[in-house]
Design a protein around this motif. Sequence first.
Motif, PDB file in Angstrom:
ATOM      1  N   GLN A 123      53.125  35.919  40.419  1.00  0.00           N
ATOM      2  CA  GLN A 123      53.301  37.338  40.699  1.00  0.00           C
ATOM      3  C   GLN A 123      54.652  37.855  40.178  1.00  0.00           C
ATOM      4  OE1 GLN A 123      51.470  39.901  41.843  1.00  0.00           O
ATOM      5  NE2 GLN A 123      52.034  40.403  43.911  1.00  0.00           N
ATOM      6  N   GLY A 124      55.701  37.069  40.358  1.00  0.00           N
ATOM      7  CA  GLY A 124      57.015  37.462  39.851  1.00  0.00           C
ATOM      8  C   GLY A 124      57.586  38.701  40.503  1.00  0.00           C
ATOM      9  N   MET A 125      57.208  38.947  41.738  1.00  0.00           N
ATOM     10  CA  MET A 125      57.653  40.151  42.440  1.00  0.00           C
ATOM     11  C   MET A 125      58.077  39.787  43.856  1.00  0.00           C
ATOM     12  SD  MET A 125      55.326  43.504  43.403  1.00  0.00           S
ATOM     13  CE  MET A 125      54.663  43.571  41.760  1.00  0.00           C
ATOM     14  N   LEU A 126      59.229  40.264  44.254  1.00  0.00           N
ATOM     15  CA  LEU A 126      59.658  40.028  45.628  1.00  0.00           C
ATOM     16  C   LEU A 126      58.760  40.788  46.597  1.00  0.00           C
ATOM     17  CD1 LEU A 126      63.526  40.266  45.173  1.00  0.00           C
ATOM     18  CD2 LEU A 126      62.156  38.202  45.594  1.00  0.00           C
ATOM     19  N   PRO A 127      58.591  40.274  47.798  1.00  0.00           N
ATOM     20  CA  PRO A 127      57.772  40.974  48.786  1.00  0.00           C
ATOM     21  C   PRO A 127      58.520  42.146  49.404  1.00  0.00           C
ATOM     22  CG  PRO A 127      58.674  38.987  49.743  1.00  0.00           C
ATOM     23  CD  PRO A 127      59.085  38.989  48.296  1.00  0.00           C
ATOM     24  N   SER A 128      57.764  43.076  49.914  1.00  0.00           N
ATOM     25  CA  SER A 128      58.340  44.166  50.716  1.00  0.00           C
ATOM     26  C   SER A 128      58.365  43.665  52.157  1.00  0.00           C
ATOM     27  CB  SER A 128      57.481  45.431  50.586  1.00  0.00           C
ATOM     28  OG  SER A 128      57.479  45.887  49.268  1.00  0.00           O
ATOM     29  N   ASN A 129      59.465  43.057  52.544  1.00  0.00           N
ATOM     30  CA  ASN A 129      59.500  42.427  53.862  1.00  0.00           C
ATOM     31  C   ASN A 129      60.707  42.811  54.705  1.00  0.00           C
ATOM     32  OD1 ASN A 129      61.450  41.021  52.471  1.00  0.00           O
ATOM     33  ND2 ASN A 129      60.528  39.007  52.720  1.00  0.00           N
ATOM     34  N   SER A 130      61.294  43.956  54.399  1.00  0.00           N
ATOM     35  CA  SER A 130      62.418  44.414  55.219  1.00  0.00           C
ATOM     36  C   SER A 130      61.899  45.239  56.402  1.00  0.00           C
ATOM     37  CB  SER A 130      63.365  45.274  54.379  1.00  0.00           C
ATOM     38  OG  SER A 130      62.719  46.482  54.022  1.00  0.00           O
ATOM     39  N   LYS A 131      62.797  45.574  57.337  1.00  0.00           N
ATOM     40  CA  LYS A 131      62.390  46.406  58.484  1.00  0.00           C
ATOM     41  C   LYS A 131      61.866  47.756  58.024  1.00  0.00           C
ATOM     42  CE  LYS A 131      66.169  46.214  60.973  1.00  0.00           C
ATOM     43  NZ  LYS A 131      67.130  46.359  62.077  1.00  0.00           N
ATOM     44  N   GLY A 132      62.362  48.247  56.909  1.00  0.00           N
ATOM     45  CA  GLY A 132      61.933  49.549  56.419  1.00  0.00           C
ATOM     46  C   GLY A 132      60.672  49.521  55.573  1.00  0.00           C
ATOM     47  N   ALA A 133      60.090  48.345  55.372  1.00  0.00           N
ATOM     48  CA  ALA A 133      58.898  48.230  54.535  1.00  0.00           C
ATOM     49  C   ALA A 133      57.726  48.993  55.148  1.00  0.00           C
ATOM     50  CB  ALA A 133      58.537  46.768  54.331  1.00  0.00           C
ATOM     51  N   GLN A 134      56.934  49.589  54.284  1.00  0.00           N
ATOM     52  CA  GLN A 134      55.743  50.340  54.692  1.00  0.00           C
ATOM     53  C   GLN A 134      54.509  49.697  54.070  1.00  0.00           C
ATOM     54  OE1 GLN A 134      55.911  53.201  56.743  1.00  0.00           O
ATOM     55  NE2 GLN A 134      58.019  52.485  56.959  1.00  0.00           N
ATOM     56  N   ARG A 135      53.366  49.887  54.680  1.00  0.00           N
ATOM     57  CA  ARG A 135      52.120  49.261  54.210  1.00  0.00           C
ATOM     58  C   ARG A 135      51.798  49.637  52.761  1.00  0.00           C
ATOM     59  NH1 ARG A 135      49.198  46.867  51.903  1.00  0.00           N
ATOM     60  NH2 ARG A 135      47.132  46.083  52.395  1.00  0.00           N
ATOM     61  N   ASN A 136      52.203  50.791  52.302  1.00  0.00           N
ATOM     62  CA  ASN A 136      51.899  51.203  50.940  1.00  0.00           C
ATOM     63  C   ASN A 136      52.935  50.744  49.920  1.00  0.00           C
ATOM     64  OD1 ASN A 136      49.362  52.430  51.125  1.00  0.00           O
ATOM     65  ND2 ASN A 136      50.273  54.230  52.057  1.00  0.00           N
ATOM     66  N   ASP A 137      53.879  49.901  50.314  1.00  0.00           N
ATOM     67  CA  ASP A 137      54.847  49.351  49.365  1.00  0.00           C
ATOM     68  C   ASP A 137      54.175  48.280  48.509  1.00  0.00           C
ATOM     69  OD1 ASP A 137      56.801  50.946  50.488  1.00  0.00           O
ATOM     70  OD2 ASP A 137      57.740  49.322  51.629  1.00  0.00           O
ATOM     71  N   ALA A 138      54.695  48.111  47.300  1.00  0.00           N
ATOM     72  CA  ALA A 138      54.189  47.057  46.417  1.00  0.00           C
ATOM     73  C   ALA A 138      54.491  45.688  47.020  1.00  0.00           C
ATOM     74  CB  ALA A 138      54.810  47.186  45.035  1.00  0.00           C
ATOM     75  N   ASN A 139      53.561  44.786  46.882  1.00  0.00           N
ATOM     76  CA  ASN A 139      53.609  43.411  47.389  1.00  0.00           C
ATOM     77  C   ASN A 139      53.958  43.355  48.877  1.00  0.00           C
ATOM     78  OD1 ASN A 139      53.140  40.674  47.159  1.00  0.00           O
ATOM     79  ND2 ASN A 139      55.144  40.197  46.347  1.00  0.00           N
ATOM     80  N   TYR A 140      53.396  44.244  49.631  1.00  0.00           N
ATOM     81  CA  TYR A 140      53.585  44.259  51.078  1.00  0.00           C
ATOM     82  C   TYR A 140      53.024  42.985  51.722  1.00  0.00           C
ATOM     83  CZ  TYR A 140      53.476  45.743  55.946  1.00  0.00           C
ATOM     84  OH  TYR A 140      53.657  45.823  57.303  1.00  0.00           O
TER      85      TYR A 140
END
Length: 184
Positions: A123-140
């Motif tokens: 995938q080569g993409m970091l996850p959206s895993n911070s407190k501010g992450a939203q379900r519609n973020d890439a690689n959630y």
Amino acid sequence: MPKVVVVYHSGYGHTQRMAQSVAEGAAAQVLAIDADGNLPEGGWDTLNDADAIIMGSPTYMGSVSWQFKKFADASSKPWYSQAWKDKLFAGFTNSAATNGDKMSTLNYLFTLAMQHGGIWVSQGMLPSNSKGAQRNDANYLGSYSGAMAQSPSDAGAGEMFPGDLETARNFGSRVADVASRFQR
């Protein structure tokens, strides 16, 4: 420009929509595995000519659909002649549950690629895993080995999460970028 092909099966349209997003990102040709598990006319030749093959299947009961499995079993002919050796491979999946054992499906696709002597593109993409992450973020969903999407069981393909489709486009773009680096 590398020849990238997206080969997939979709039972209800969600994986098809994801395949279209992957193909958009990769500027790839799309090959749909039909409801009987078959490729369209000329499909095998298209795969043999590809520089990169991106495989997709819904996750059903912890693995690929039977239609995709039929395609995988039929790929024993190019396997025997090592026709796909050293091609780039990548994979994606969708299921109704947030986990849904999608990793099992990606592992299946990875193993199939390795049996063909392929080179896997992550995938080569970091996850959206911070407190501010939203379900519609890439690689959630936080996948590293391939693109994952989640579609509620009562949602149509048109209701897929935009972040999952963005993840698929970015994934396709990455595979095409890596394929261009491998061209001779």
